[in-house]
Design an enzyme around this catalytic site. Structure first.
Site, PDB file in Angstrom:
ATOM      1  N   THR A  60      53.691  -6.028  57.256  1.00 16.70           N
ATOM      2  CA  THR A  60      52.585  -6.840  57.731  1.00 16.70           C
ATOM      3  C   THR A  60      52.275  -7.887  56.672  1.00 16.70           C
ATOM      4  OG1 THR A  60      50.289  -6.814  58.395  1.00 16.70           O
ATOM      5  CG2 THR A  60      50.919  -5.192  56.752  1.00 16.70           C
ATOM      6  N   GLU A 114      49.144  -1.625  60.889  1.00 18.51           N
ATOM      7  CA  GLU A 114      48.767  -0.391  60.184  1.00 18.51           C
ATOM      8  C   GLU A 114      48.271   0.692  61.132  1.00 18.51           C
ATOM      9  OE1 GLU A 114      47.949  -3.444  59.311  1.00 18.51           O
ATOM     10  OE2 GLU A 114      47.795  -3.700  57.135  1.00 18.51           O
ATOM     11  N   LYS A 155      46.364 -17.031  62.629  1.00 13.97           N
ATOM     12  CA  LYS A 155      47.284 -16.390  63.568  1.00 13.97           C
ATOM     13  C   LYS A 155      47.728 -17.393  64.615  1.00 13.97           C
ATOM     14  CE  LYS A 155      48.320 -11.861  64.841  1.00 13.97           C
ATOM     15  NZ  LYS A 155      47.930 -10.559  65.317  1.00 13.97           N
ATOM     16  N   TRP A 199      51.329 -14.444  61.804  1.00 10.07           N
ATOM     17  CA  TRP A 199      50.424 -14.854  60.741  1.00 10.07           C
ATOM     18  C   TRP A 199      50.926 -16.042  59.943  1.00 10.07           C
ATOM     19  CZ3 TRP A 199      45.840 -13.123  61.085  1.00 10.07           C
ATOM     20  CH2 TRP A 199      45.583 -11.813  61.482  1.00 10.07           C
TER      21      TRP A 199
END
Ligand code: AMP
Length: 541
Positions: free
Chosen positions: A181, A327, A436, A441
């Protein structure tokens, strides 16, 4: 007194065995790069996943070894989702939209031992080849040539995958997959899923008030398989025995609508940008498309505009707003109305459906502000924290980052939110200032740092501005060095040397000074207020 029930491990082999035994005839359809359709069945998927696992074992794959996949959404990627963990390995899905430098960093950080790559992504592999050193690279081709230095994926299955295959002795706590991420500090962080977390996540996704997947469904995951397990859909759909449809690299609205229509898709999922395009096409050609009535579409990754939910309803297509994170495997919350909301007027129902919704079973959420846990009044904002059996407890190489967990064991999401009396979550902001764009991202910090390295730039802050197509796009606010007058094009070319094209700010604004907080940080909220209204900005791009 302990319960007297069997302690059978919650592991993936059960999913595959069940799928092979019960759903052998169920189709799996994938669109190839040349737009033709590849059709296979669960029986073949079962056989080939086991062959892949066997072949990896023959190559000496050890328990916990990472195998990177650089692939679009298709049946071979689905085999990797299963075959790699079944051999005891860890499927590390690689984000094909990353800048080559970042991609190489991720491959090296995860120490990927083998890579499996789509032939159409070989140029991306070439861009990182001198920075990574996997032991072997396998290329999945649709009948094309395998370049020098690589091996054929089909040959791997053919030559090494034969004979008996026995599942290794897997613990439910073994790693099954890995996904990086983007962090607030710029460096991507590795999230490591376990068999147990994935099994529980899949079961809960299938529940009627969650995604409600059943054997009757035909599922089209538009969300990339390299992003948070395609929201867990390949695993949940296999558990339920759904027909599965994969779009390959063709993500434009017409290609997706064709698949939805021709394959009679009942369930799909993707970021708002994708649905925005689909909505436009439906509005432009309402008579051209005939989709399954009440098709469900999970939309998440960014907030879903209420207007989008309303407009899809007119086409009898049902938007389900979800919130999640890499996550969180990624499912956190999903918006379903409760039974007693049936009597609400339409506007109130839409307002509720535009919220991020209720936590999935087994997920707990809370919001925390300066005075502790915030009241559930739908007004008080706080940092959103989560915990549950599929919420990450650490990143890969935990010593590198621990600040994302509280002392009492909750994960700090970095989102700012309210929770109302009925338990509905609404995301109001992000504590982090990442941007975003189209579901992916862009780090404002990375862009700022790069801009401030330009000789004519004194200071720069990059903020997200709303964009009708991409949800958000970066806008750079720049203070020039005294005596210099940098031009937008000049700065864009400067950034283009370091970043992918889609990272480059669409707009540059030049100001005398940047507003700051009491601790000296850029006050981005003020910049957002100033520049998000296009009538007030003086665009110089
Ligand atoms: P990622 O880990 O890349 O999937 O990004 C997770 C982040 O995306 C969350 O922390 C939120 O900031 C944002 N996000 C995901 N779903 C939503 C949603 N439905 N509404 C608003 N933001 C969302």
């Amino acid at each position: 007194m302990l319960g007297a029930v069997m302690d059978r491990p919650l592991t993936l082999p059960h999913f595959l065995e069940r799928a092979g035994e019960l759903f052998g005839g169920v189709p799996i359809v994938s669109r190839r790069p040349d737009r033709s359709l590849h059709r296979t069945t669960y029986a073949d998927f079962y056989r080939r996943s086991r062959r892949l696992a066997k072949a990896l074992q023959m190559l000496g794959l050890e328990r916990g070894d990472r195998v990177g996949t650089l692939m679009w959404n298709h049946a071979v990627h689905l085999e990797c989702y299963f075959g790699i963990p079944l051999a005891g390995g860890v499927v590390h899905t690689l984000n094909l939209r990353l800048d080559p430098r970042e991609l190489a960093y991720v491959v090296n950080h995860a120490e990927d031992r083998f890579l499996i790559v789509d032939d159409v992504l070989l140029p991306l592999l070439a861009a990182i080849r001198d920075r990574v050193s996997p032991e072997k690279v396998f290329v999945a081709t649709a009948g094309g040539e395998v370049p020098e230095g690589c091996l054929g994926y089909e040959e791997l299955l053919e030559e090494q995958g034969g004979g008996d295959f026995d599942y290794p002795d897997l613990s439910e706590h073994d790693a099954v997959g890995m996904c990086y991420t983007s962090g607030t500090t710029g460096r991507p962080k590795g999230v490591v899923y376990s068999h147990r977390s994935l099994v529980l996540h899949s079961i809960v996704e299938c529940l009627p008030d969650v995604l409600g997947l059943s054997q009757q469904d035909t599922v089209l995951p538009v969300v990339p398989m390299f992003h948070a397990n395609a929201w867990g859909l390949p695993y949940a759909a296999t558990l339920a025995g759904c027909r599965q449809v994969y779009p390959g690299p063709h993500l434009d609205a017409v290609s997706l609508l064709e698949l939805m229509q021709d394959e009679r898709v009942t369930f799909s999922a993707g970021v708002p940008t994708i649905w925005m395009g689909i909505l436009e096409e439906l509005k432009a050609h309402p008579d051209r498309w005939k989709l399954e009535p009440a098709m469900r579409m999970v939309v998440g990754g960014s907030a879903v505009p209420e207007q989008m939910i309303r407009e899809f309803d007119r086409f009898d297509l049902n938007v389900l707003h979800a919130w999640g994170m890499t996550e969180l495997s990624p499912l956190g919350t999903l918006c379903r109305l409760k039974q007693d909301h049936a009597g609400l007027d339409p506007d109130s129902r839409y307002a509720l459906r535009a919220k991020q919704g209720l936590p999935a079973p087994l997920v707990e959420i809370r919001t925390v502000h300066e005075e502790g846990v915030a009241p559930r009044d739908g007004r008080t904002m706080g940092e959103l924290q989560a915990r549950g059996p599929w919420v990450a407890s650490a990143y890969h190489r935990p010593e590198e980052e621990t600040s994302s967990w509280t002392e009492d064991g909750w994960f700090r999401t970095g989102d700012v939110a309210t929770i109302d009396q009925e338990g509905y979550l609404q995301i109001t902001d992000r504590t982090k200032d990442l941007i975003k764009s189209g579901g992916e991202w862009i780090s404002s910090v990375d862009l700022e740092n790069a801009l401030m390295a330009h000789p004519d730039v004194a200071e720069a802050a990059v903020i997200a501005v709303a964009d009708p197509k991409w949800q958000e796009r970066p806008l750079a606010v720049v203070v020039a060095r005294p005596g210099s007058r940098p031009e937008a094009d000049q700065l864009r070319s400067f950034l283009a040397e370091r970043f992918s094209r889609w990272w480059l700010p669409d707009r540059f604004e030049f100001v005398q000074e940047l507003p700051r907080t009491s601790t000296g940080k850029f006050k981005k909220s003020e910049l957002r207020e100033q520049f998000s209204d296009p009538r007030r900005s003086r665009t110089k791009s």
